[in-house]
Motif scaffolding. Structure first.
Motif, short mmCIF file in Angstrom:
data_model
loop_
_atom_site.label_atom_id
_atom_site.label_comp_id
_atom_site.label_asym_id
_atom_site.label_seq_id
_atom_site.Cartn_x
_atom_site.Cartn_y
_atom_site.Cartn_z
N ARG A 15 0.83 -1.21 0.00
CA ARG A 15 0.00 0.00 0.00
C ARG A 15 0.86 1.27 0.00
O ARG A 15 0.56 2.24 -0.69
N HIS A 55 -4.13 -5.62 -6.18
CA HIS A 55 -5.57 -5.36 -6.06
C HIS A 55 -6.10 -5.81 -4.70
O HIS A 55 -6.91 -5.11 -4.07
N LEU A 74 -7.55 -3.24 -1.75
CA LEU A 74 -8.99 -3.24 -2.04
C LEU A 74 -9.82 -2.53 -0.98
O LEU A 74 -10.71 -1.75 -1.29
N MET A 100 -0.46 -1.16 -13.97
CA MET A 100 -0.38 -1.89 -12.72
C MET A 100 0.58 -3.07 -12.81
O MET A 100 1.42 -3.28 -11.94
N ARG A 101 0.47 -3.84 -13.87
CA ARG A 101 1.28 -5.06 -13.98
C ARG A 101 2.76 -4.78 -14.21
O ARG A 101 3.59 -5.69 -14.11
N VAL A 103 -0.20 -8.80 -10.21
CA VAL A 103 -1.64 -8.72 -10.40
C VAL A 103 -2.21 -10.14 -10.28
O VAL A 103 -1.47 -11.12 -10.31
N TYR A 123 -9.78 -13.61 -4.08
CA TYR A 123 -10.65 -13.43 -5.26
C TYR A 123 -12.12 -13.47 -4.84
O TYR A 123 -12.93 -12.61 -5.23
N ALA A 166 -13.36 -10.47 -2.69
CA ALA A 166 -13.64 -9.30 -3.52
C ALA A 166 -14.97 -9.45 -4.24
O ALA A 166 -15.76 -8.49 -4.34
#
Length: 495
Positions: free
Chosen positions: A42, A131, A135, A152-153, A158, A193, A196
């Motif tokens: 972060r 992510h 999140l 991002m990648r 990711v 996953y 989210a």
């Protein structure tokens, strides 16, 4: 400009795994590692947003727990979980150890006591996708237009969908990179996953989910559940402490009549949680209509490791002897939903679970105040067929109707077999109690006025039966509820 292919990797300092013989200490170590890893990501995400493309690729890893056993130590035969089947090297990557603290402490404690060896805690080899690290952090400052000054990648890891799968629960052969066998039914990235997706579909934080989950396919049940919850909050003896609705709106015992404002955009699966200490309350999810929705909901809720889930919805009665408003207690399923065929072949039987069946039958008797023949008159036990075609009646009848007759089905819907089959697949105890809302094979359909009266009189009673069944199951020891029927030859130690 820095060539992204050769950017150095920046990560938290590596360290040796630590050994623990106390479950609480092991979970605390997992929490510390996870906080360090996500905090690192972060911090550098925020810096990259503010300052632009960095000269370093940032990476942090999920924490993991490992155990090595060298003997066939005999486990408590009453438990179908809490131990590994044979000597070897076992591991599990862990996410959100804050959310799963109680579950992890319980499972790790059983593991240590079963094998009398320490567990090892440290970094895994699995990177945390950015992510999932950011999140739920509302304090992060991100561009209003959503456009980042970098790809991002190029800077962070990711989600890797190739490795986010159900190989462990499907029993198709999963090992970690170093050959360790799995301790838990899901990897950390698979859990992240689903967490989210749950927040997206239900508009409530996964932390609010309770261990006892009711599924329905009508908003009427939500309305009754809210009314029941408000009454429960007024009663200090109920043990319930809050009702949580979409957008994480909370109603407490201090003001049980506080409004729950319907969001301008309702989630796809409106969800309400009647909470109780230790997540021992009840969650109700309106999954809507169809097996795809049923699979989606249960695919994701399964990572929370609930103790039981039940379907309380409506079905078509298939027997002339049934009446509108009668109940159907499923003891077998005809699976024509097709959404799970690739994960759980249709030749796999989905057994009825005695503990759930008895609790449901007892709840019907309690709420209706009927017994013996009078109880049997309004509740039929039999096969429930689940189909993926809402307009199955329009098909040439020698096909579906013949199969329904051959299967001895007494009720038909579009969700129950999916929910039960996914319960079987994910080792979550399951059950089904449906209410007959029409009889299409016998020309008995609800007219608008009839429908209103039917829903008014039947839904409240049906919902209350589901709640009472859950309250009975809540009092049951876990080793009894988590039946060995749901465990295969070689199972993970964690439930």
């Amino acid at each position: 400009m820095t060539d992204k292919r050769f950017m150095p990797i920046c990560a938290p300092d590596s360290r040796e795994h630590t050994a623990h013989t106390d479950a609480a200490e092991a979970v605390a170590a997992l929490q510390a590692l996870y906080a360090e890893a996500t905090g690192f990501l972060r911090e550098h995400f925020q810096r990259a947003v503010t300052e632009g493309m960095p000269d370093c690729r940032y990476r942090a890893f999920y924490p993991e727990i490992r155990i090595v056993t060298a003997s066939f130590g005999r486990a408590d035969s009453r438990l179908s979980f809490g131990h590994v089947a044979e000597p070897g090297h076992y591991a599990a990557t862990i996410t959100r150890p804050d959310l799963f603290e109680g579950y992890l402490t319980q499972q790790v404690d059983l593991l240590i006591r079963s094998h009398d060896v320490p567990v090892q805690v440290g970094w895994s080899r699995t990177p945390i996708p950015i992510h999932f690290a950011v999140l739920s952090d509302t304090a992060l400052e991100v561009p209003q237009d959503g456009v980042l000054p970098f790809l991002m990648r190029d800077v962070f890891d990711v989600p890797d969908l190739e490795s986010t799968n159900d190989d462990i629960v499907n029993g198709t052969g999963f090992h970690y990179e170093d050959g360790a066998r799995p301790l838990a039914p899901f990897t950390a990235q698979r859990v992240d996953y689903s967490l989210a997706r749950l927040a997206h579909y239900t508009a409530t934080d996964p932390a609010h989910f309770q261990n006892h989950v009711l599924f329905t396919n009508y908003q009427f049940y939500i309305d009754e559940f809210i009314a029941y919850a408000r009454e429960a909050l007024r009663d200090p003896a109920s043990g319930y402490d809050a009702l949580v609705g979409p957008m994480n709106q909370v109603v407490t015992a201090e003001d049980p009549d506080a409004p729950i404002v319907e969001p301008a955009k309702m989630p796809q699966m409106p969800t309400y949680h009647l909470s109780r200490r230790g997540q021992q309350g009840i969650t109700l999810v309106n999954i809507g209509v169809g097996p795809s929705n049923a699979k989606t909901a249960t695919d994701h809720i399964a990572v929370l490791r609930p103790h039981v889930w039940l379907m309380v919805g409506h079905c078509a009665g298939l027997r002339n002897s049934q009446s509108l408003g009668d109940f159907v207690l499923a003891h077998a399923y005809l699976r024509e939903d097709h959404v799970l065929d690739d994960d759980l072949p249709v030749w796999v039987p989905i057994p009825a679970l005695a503990e759930v069946q008895v609790s449901l039958e007892q709840a019907v008797a309690e709420v209706t105040q009927l017994e013996g023949y009078e109880l049997k008159r309004i509740m039929r036990t039999g096969t429930v067929a689940t189909i993926d075609n809402r307009n199955w009646e329009l098909r040439e009848h020698s096909g579906p109707v013949q199969r329904l007759s051959q299967s001895r089905a007494v009720g038909l819907d579009m969700e129950s077999a999916t929910i039960a089959a996914n319960g079987f697949r994910f080792r979550v105890p399951y059950g089904t109690l449906l209410c007959v809302s029409d009889k299409p094979l016998h020309g008995e359909l609800k007219l608008p006025g009839m429908a209103s009266e039917f829903y008014k009189t039947q839904v409240a009673r049906h919902l209350l039966i589901g709640v009472r069944a859950m309250e009975r199951l809540r009092e049951m020891p876990l080793e009894r509820l988590h039946s060995r029927k749901l465990r295969s030859f070689e199972e993970t130690a964690f439930l």
